[in-house]
Design a protein around this motif. Structure first.
Motif, short mmCIF file in Angstrom:
data_model
loop_
_atom_site.label_atom_id
_atom_site.label_comp_id
_atom_site.label_asym_id
_atom_site.label_seq_id
_atom_site.Cartn_x
_atom_site.Cartn_y
_atom_site.Cartn_z
N PRO A 155 0.82 -1.24 0.00
CA PRO A 155 0.00 0.00 0.00
C PRO A 155 0.84 1.27 0.00
N LEU A 156 1.99 1.23 0.67
CA LEU A 156 2.85 2.41 0.68
C LEU A 156 3.42 2.70 -0.70
N VAL A 157 3.84 1.67 -1.40
CA VAL A 157 4.38 1.86 -2.75
C VAL A 157 3.30 2.41 -3.68
N VAL A 158 2.07 1.91 -3.55
CA VAL A 158 0.98 2.43 -4.36
C VAL A 158 0.69 3.88 -3.99
N LEU A 159 0.75 4.20 -2.68
CA LEU A 159 0.52 5.58 -2.24
C LEU A 159 1.58 6.53 -2.79
N TRP A 160 2.83 6.07 -2.85
CA TRP A 160 3.92 6.92 -3.32
C TRP A 160 3.93 7.09 -4.84
N PHE A 161 3.62 6.00 -5.57
CA PHE A 161 3.81 6.00 -7.02
C PHE A 161 2.50 5.90 -7.81
N GLY A 162 1.36 5.89 -7.14
CA GLY A 162 0.09 5.89 -7.85
C GLY A 162 -0.41 4.51 -8.20
N PHE A 163 -1.46 4.46 -9.02
CA PHE A 163 -2.14 3.20 -9.35
C PHE A 163 -1.73 2.66 -10.72
N GLY A 164 -0.70 3.18 -11.31
CA GLY A 164 -0.28 2.74 -12.63
C GLY A 164 0.57 1.49 -12.59
N LEU A 165 1.37 1.32 -13.63
CA LEU A 165 2.20 0.13 -13.77
C LEU A 165 3.46 0.18 -12.91
N LEU A 166 3.97 1.37 -12.63
CA LEU A 166 5.24 1.51 -11.93
C LEU A 166 5.27 0.84 -10.56
N PRO A 167 4.27 1.03 -9.67
CA PRO A 167 4.36 0.37 -8.36
C PRO A 167 4.35 -1.15 -8.47
N LYS A 168 3.66 -1.69 -9.45
CA LYS A 168 3.64 -3.15 -9.62
C LYS A 168 5.02 -3.64 -10.07
N ILE A 169 5.65 -2.90 -10.97
CA ILE A 169 7.00 -3.28 -11.41
C ILE A 169 7.97 -3.24 -10.22
N LEU A 170 7.87 -2.22 -9.41
CA LEU A 170 8.77 -2.10 -8.26
C LEU A 170 8.56 -3.23 -7.26
N LEU A 171 7.32 -3.60 -7.01
CA LEU A 171 7.06 -4.66 -6.04
C LEU A 171 7.50 -6.02 -6.57
N VAL A 172 7.27 -6.27 -7.84
CA VAL A 172 7.75 -7.54 -8.42
C VAL A 172 9.27 -7.60 -8.37
#
Length: 309
Positions: A155-172
């Motif tokens: 949730p923090l990564v999504v909060l920082w980087f939004g709901f686009g593709l970038l937070p998913k790439i970072l978490l993977v």
């Protein structure tokens, strides 16, 4: 000598003429026959080994599904609690369009995140191999990054980087980076000192020694780490979608759970499992293509054991 061969019954052709074709038939034809039959025998042997490797797992999986099917239908369990596998398959087929629509974003996030993780792991492992003090500085931080619970950090990564593709790439990338990084570093350290010394004596520089000796010796370690990491990639993407996304298998599972549709949840789980297995199989294929000598060695050992048995 000719007389002695005549007396022994060799005839006129015994001393001077070559042995007739029909006289040497059994041994020569037998050898050529074995040679001509060796490829089919090799294919049959490979098929037998593959069958022996995968049949027990396939049989266990089929028995598990059969027990599940009978228990769900005959055990008095409500379909809203535990649907039968046949019901899950039926609902998956009926909702195949929605499943496909939500699978594509998950695949995109998984592949992009894993590609970034792979590049970062190789670059940082090579840098650490060239600069030993950097390893002592970075490894504690990398280990600490693996102690972060994904449920809390997503949730923090999504909060920082939004709901686009970038937070998913970072978490993977966060989930899959560490096993490959450690495997590569350990593989570099396993390089034979004699090979490195021989290349250095022949005038090879540090980078050439790395390319010719240290990187090939790290390949078995790397692919072991790759197979471990790739099983987490889809899970990381789904967790990121749980935290916040417009589409994806994570959102699909969350919506099906809120609508009390365990059959659709299990259908999405089956799709994610199939994706993971496909990526794992792709990693095995790439390993076979990148390391043909390892496959040849295993085949020789298997054939030797078959001959002994």
């Amino acid at each position: 000598m000719a007389v002695s061969f005549d007396l022994l019954g060799g005839g006129e052709n015994s001393a001077s003429d070559p042995i007739p074709e029909e006289g040497r038939g059994p041994s020569a034809i037998g050898e050529s026959g074995r040679d001509s039959q060796s490829p089919p025998q090799g294919w049959r042997s490979a098929f037998t080994r593959a069958f022996a490797r995968f049949f027990p797992a396939a049989l266990a999986f089929a028995l598990l599904l059969l027990v599940w099917e009978f228990y769900a239908r005959l055990g008095g369990i409500a379909p809203t609690v535990l649907p039968a596998p046949s019901g899950v398959l039926e609902q998956a087929w009926e909702n195949r369009a929605a499943l496909a629509e939500n699978t594509l974003p998950t695949i995109r996030a998984t592949l992009a995140g894993f590609a970034c993780s792979l590049i970062a792991a190789f670059a940082l492992s090579a840098l650490v191999d060239f600069l030993a003090p950097l390893r002592r500085a970075l490894f504690p931080l990398l280990i600490a990054s693996q102690t972060l619970p994904l449920v809390a950090i997503a949730p923090l990564v999504v909060l920082w980087f939004g709901f686009g593709l970038l937070p998913k790439i970072l978490l993977v990338a966060l989930v899959t980076f560490f096993p490959m990084m450690v495997a590569l570093v350990e593989g570099y350290a396993a390089t034979s000192a004699e090979i490195s010394q021989m290349l250095a004596a022949m005038g090879a520089g540090r980078w050439r020694i790395f390319w010719l000796a240290r990187l090939p010796s790290a390949l078995p370690y790397f692919f072991a780490g790759l197979r471990i990491s790739i099983t987490y990639a889809v899970v990381g993407a789904i967790f990121a979608e749980y935290a916040g996304a417009a589409k994806g298998l994570g959102i699909y599972m969350l919506s099906a759970k809120n609508n009390f549709r365990p059959d659709l949840v299990l259908a999405a789980v089956a799709v994610s499992s199939a994706l993971t297995l496909a990526l794992f199989g792709l990693a095995v294929v790439v390993q076979h293509l990148a390391m043909p000598w390892e496959r040849a060695g295993r085949n020789r050992k298997a054939e030797a054991s078959e001959r002994r048995s």
